[in-house]
Design an enzyme around this catalytic site. Structure first.
Site, short mmCIF file in Angstrom:
data_model
loop_
_atom_site.label_atom_id
_atom_site.label_comp_id
_atom_site.label_asym_id
_atom_site.label_seq_id
_atom_site.Cartn_x
_atom_site.Cartn_y
_atom_site.Cartn_z
N CYS A 1 13.80 -9.18 2.49
CA CYS A 1 12.70 -10.04 2.94
C CYS A 1 11.61 -10.18 1.90
CB CYS A 1 12.12 -9.52 4.25
SG CYS A 1 11.45 -7.85 4.16
N GLU B 1 7.61 -8.76 11.88
CA GLU B 1 7.84 -8.60 10.45
C GLU B 1 8.86 -9.65 10.04
OE1 GLU B 1 6.08 -6.80 8.60
OE2 GLU B 1 5.03 -5.63 10.10
#
Length: 469
Positions: free
Chosen positions: A246, A212
């Protein structure tokens, strides 16, 4: 803990798993216990996150980490029995009367490497999925946020047997050792650069990885969309955790004619969200001096190359060595460093591209982003954009919140990551989807064993005609 000790711990976990893989009841009990432990340690976690950042609002940690994590546990417990069900599928006609089905089985002992920006959520959310799938697990929170890592370690190791769930803490050297162990799966959240190192370290063991990562998530505003609403939602998503997210919008694409209106509404929004921002205790600080210096370096480079920087908060110096007030950057070009790397801070470049086709072409000419945001009310254009772009996820007319949908997968593509988690997709990530065929005592396939007599040759020819498209 050195590599040998880590490996011994992994061996003990794998042995315990083989002896008794967690049943449905054990998984449910563990999820409930994790929820209880999280509630018991809520205030300690909030204080630790505050300490790591120097300043972060209690409400932000609750809203962005604790509450989503508890809701994810609730969702997993509600759906786990159904997720674990054996699922029958239609069998191949020439293998009748066999039945065919698949079932999800746990992998074994998995390694989970968390990230500093949302240490609680990004360490424990994958753990929820791993527990639901029936695995044992070892956690490695990020050393960049040591206070929250220490609390997570204490709450996990105090409440769970080490041969089932355990947490280790340490520096980048420990992280390298951790990722080189022969786990049954490794789950990593962090930068693309470190993600490559994790994948390289896992390769000799053929350990599957979920990465991720991040990257530059663009936001495109169509000229017909209300600029005030777009500015409000973009700045809200950008400034959670002071941009250290993110999936924060990394840059905005819109026609140049919208610049002045967007600038005005962005200033109004930020001053409404964070009045007296230099004295506001709800505006998060930058995690450490190195990241603060990096952001200032990006701004200096952009200024030297002709950018116009617009201050969105109070026009004063940043309140301390760990704060950067929100800024827009106009007149950006591809030569600027802030258009070449993920910003991960409260700085939002505005790239002027006049039409949607060229905006999409720009996005497609760069690494595939973790998230894509598009502001438009025209369904035909929205569908065109979805067909002609690829990203980890998409939110239309808002930012960030697609990751809070438990029934949607979350994960990147290409440079922004591989694999998914959240809800059923997280359960699948930490499971083997195991195929099973159950044949009966008398089966048509028995007629096709050698030797191939004339009759069998005719049967095979008939099969060929039937199976031909």
């Amino acid at each position: 803990m050195n590599k040998s000790e880590l490996n011994d711990l992994l061996i003990r976990q794998q042995a315990a798993f083989k002896k008794a893989p967690p049943s449905f009841e054990k998984r449910m009990q563990t999820l409930k216990k994790l929820s209880d432990v999280l509630e018991e340690n809520k205030n300690s976690l909030i204080e630790a996150v505050f300490q790591d950042f120097g300043l972060r609002a209690r409400e932000e940690t609750l809203f962005l980490e604790i509450f989503p994590l508890q809701d994810e546990i609730r969702h997993a417990m509600k759906n786990l029995r159904n997720w674990m069900k054996r699922r029958y599928v239609p069998g191949a006609w020439f293998l009748l009367p066999s039945s065919a089905y698949y079932q999800f089985q746990p992998l074994g002992s998995v390694g989970i490497m968390g990230a500093w920006n949302y240490q609680v959520l990004l360490s424990l959310s994958p753990l929820v999925d791993a527990i639901a799938a029936g695995n044992h697990a070892i956690l490695k929170p990020s050393e960049i946020a040591p206070a929250s890592a220490a609390v997570i370690k204490e709450m996990i190791n105090k409440n769970f047997p080490e041969e089932y769930i355990h947490c280790v803490t340490g520096d980048a050297g420990l992280a390298r050792d951790f990722s080189s162990l022969a786990f049954d799966h490794i789950f990593f959240t962090g930068s693309t650069r470190v993600g490559k190192l994790v994948m390289e370290a896992a390769a000799p063991n053929l350990t599957p990885v979920t990465l991720e990562l991040g990257g530059k998530s663009p936001a495109i505003i169509h000229h017909s969309y209300p600029v005030k609403l777009a500015a409000k939602r973009l700045m809200a998503g950008k400034l959670f955790n002071a941009g250290q997210t993110c999936v924060a919008p990394d840059y905005v694409i819109m026609p140049a004619a919208m610049n002045s209106e967007f600038e005005r509404h962005a200033i109004e929004t930020v001053q409404k969200f964070y009045p007296n921002i230099n004295e506001n205790d709800q505006y998060t600080s930058i995690i450490n001096k190195d990241h603060h210096d990096r952001l200032n370096s990006l701004l200096e480079d952009a200024t030297d190359k002709g950018a116009r920087i617009v201050e969105l908060g109070d026009k004063k110096a940043d309140r301390d060595s760990r704060s950067i007030t929100p800024k827009l950057v106009f007149n950006v070009s591809s030569e600027m460093q802030l258009m070449q790397e993920e910003i991960f801070g409260p700085v939002l470049p505005v790239l002027n591209i006049e039409n949607m086709e060229d905006a999409v072409a720009y996005v497609n000419d760069h690494p595939k982003p973790l998230a894509l945001y598009y502001f438009d009310n025209k369904k035909k254009r929205i569908n065109w954009l979805l067909r002609n772009t690829l990203s980890g996820g998409v939110t239309i007319n808002d930012t960030i919140y697609h990751l809070a949908q438990h029934n949607l997968p979350f994960g990147g593509v290409g440079a922004s990551g591989m694999g998914h988690y959240h809800g059923f997709d997280g359960f699948k990530t930490f499971s083997k989807k195991r195929a099973v065929m159950h044949q009966k005592s008398l089966a048509a396939s028995d007629l096709l064993h050698p030797p191939f007599t004339d009759l069998k040759k005719k049967l095979i020819q008939i099969m060929g005609r039937i199976t031909k498209v």
